[in-house]
Design an enzyme around this catalytic site. Structure first.
Site, PDB file in Angstrom:
ATOM      1  N   CYS A 223     -35.392  21.793 -54.428  1.00 37.89           N
ATOM      2  CA  CYS A 223     -34.809  20.444 -54.440  1.00 37.89           C
ATOM      3  C   CYS A 223     -33.748  20.298 -53.357  1.00 37.89           C
ATOM      4  CB  CYS A 223     -34.194  20.145 -55.802  1.00 37.89           C
ATOM      5  SG  CYS A 223     -35.397  19.883 -57.117  1.00 37.89           S
ATOM      6  N   CYS A 382     -30.066  22.847 -37.205  1.00 43.01           N
ATOM      7  CA  CYS A 382     -30.794  22.270 -38.340  1.00 43.01           C
ATOM      8  C   CYS A 382     -29.881  22.378 -39.558  1.00 43.01           C
ATOM      9  CB  CYS A 382     -32.140  22.960 -38.568  1.00 43.01           C
ATOM     10  SG  CYS A 382     -32.008  24.671 -39.102  1.00 43.01           S
TER      11      CYS A 382
END
Length: 424
Positions: A223, A382
């Site tokens: 998640c 990132c």
């Protein structure tokens, strides 16, 4: 006294008030009139579900009251499951979770509140649930489930809800439940989709019968990485509670057929139910033993995705070193998905997502079309420092020489350098 200490004391006070209310309710129950195994208060509390024909009236309510149900995980799936099972009157509920409530949980884990941040999830859930229904006995297990403690925990329960989010936990829960012959209601959800099934019930298949081999470690998205829409996981947890009630009350008795329910929220909400194969003769569930379960390294069996190390030391730069060159002439290439870039980004950064663009670019001409200046230093970032390594390696392999990866990504920048940016 700081704010965190004040919130801790407030949460502790709320828990004590809930426990006191529960004790007072139990004392009152001893003096309250009853009829056919339920107090008059319970008749009134559960009356609206007892008159539903599919539910099964008073007989089914008594089955709920007598049932002991274990919920593993008090997160996105566990919260709605717990709320509705406790509300429905399941007699004993066990909650296994050693995690602490975090702010990032609150949009979907609706048993917990802002004042619960930092508390054990199982204890936070217990406080809420005791106020919701003091008739229910709630037992907490603030431990990480393992093949060393699972046997002692599972032994006292009639049904298990697998509300975890890792393959290793799913296989462990399955194996111990099979050993005790306990049915398992299992669900999962990510982004805008999810699924649920009932395993090890009415001589039906177990989780291993469906999935004999675990998924590749690099194919599993959490998640925190992929995101999840709160109502989606809430809907799936609620659906798990419905299946649990059907199992407990015997709705499926002698009629159960293995199924997999798939849910998708976008573009239109859809439920699809697939018939699944039955119990497999070659499955481990046919001859499972406690010794075998205790000998399995579930993390190793499912594989663990360690840190990505694709680059040499001189092809990477720490967040502190990048901070020292941040004001110099360079290009900051952010390869996160555009949705993440929009949530939080560095001023002046160029967003070219790895997954949707860079990873699919196969030749230098297409790289040129991205308009990256070949002579300026390029620093690649990132979220956690994995995709940025892949992007850096690709650029280096295709002729860009002055390219470096920022180790640890935005996450490490936030934790070690600058918390004056939004983080998610």
């Amino acid at each position: 006294m700081d704010l965190h200490e004040l919130e801790r004391l407030r949460a502790e006070n709320e828990q004590l008030k809930a426990e006191l209310a529960s004790k007072q309710h139990q004392i009152k129950q001893n003096d309250i009139k009853s009829y056919k195994g339920l107090s008059f208060e319970e008749h009134r509390r559960y009356g609206r579900q007892m008159i539903v024909s599919e539910f099964g009236s008073l007989t089914s309510q008594l089955k709920l009251k007598q049932c002991k149900t274990l919920v593993v995980g008090a997160g996105g799936l566990g919260c709605p499951s717990l709320m509705y099972l406790v509300g429905a009157g399941v007699g004993t509920i066990g909650i296994v979770d050693d995690d602490l409530v975090d702010e990032t949980n609150l949009h979907r884990q609706v048993l917990h509140s802002t004042t619960s941040v930092g508390r054990l999830k199982c204890e936070s859930a217990k406080s809420y649930l005791q106020e919701l229904n003091p008739n229910v006995n709630i037992i907490t297990y603030p431990v990480r489930l393992s093949n060393k403690n699972a046997f002692e925990i599972f032994a006292d329960f009639d049904l298990v809800l697998d509300c975890t989010d890792s393959p290793a936990s799913r296989y462990l829960i399955n194996d111990v439940a099979v050993y005790f012959n306990i049915p398992v209601v299992s669900g999962s959800g990510l982004r805008t989709e999810g699924q649920l099934s009932v395993f090890n019930y009415e001589n039906g298949p177990c989780y291993r019968c469906f999935y004999p081999d675990p998924p590749a470690a690099n194919s599993v998205t959490s998640c925190s990485e992929g995101g999840v829409l709160g109502p989606v996981i809430g809907l799936l947890g609620t659906a798990m509670a419905v299946e649990a009630i059907k199992v407990i009350t015997g709705f499926y008795h002698n009629t159960f057929k293995p199924f997999l329910t798939m849910y998708s929220a976008y573009p239109q909400q859809t439920f699809r139910v697939f018939k699944m194969r039955g119990k497999q003769k070659t499955c481990l569930c046919n001859h499972i033993t406690r010794q075998a379960i205790e000998s399995i390294d579930y993390s190793e069996f499912c594989g663990t995705l360690g840190p990505v190390n694709l680059l040499s030391h001189d092809q990477r730069i720490s967040v502190h070193d990048y901070n020292s060159v941040r004001n110099s002439d360079h290009v900051l290439l952010d390869v996160r998905p555009k949705e993440q870039f929009e949530v939080s980004s560095f001023p002046g950064a160029v967003n070219i997502p790895w997954d949707s663009v860079l990873s699919k670019t196969t030749n230098i001409d297409k790289i040129d079309q991205l308009q990256l200046p070949p002579k300026s230093p390029i620093y690649v970032v990132c979220r956690y420092g994995n995709d940025s390594q892949l992007a850096t390696k690709k650029l280096l392999d295709m002729g860009w020489n002055n390219v470096k990866d920022i180790k640890g990504g935005v996450s490490r920048w936030y934790s070690e350098v600058d918390q004056n940016i939004p983080f998610y």
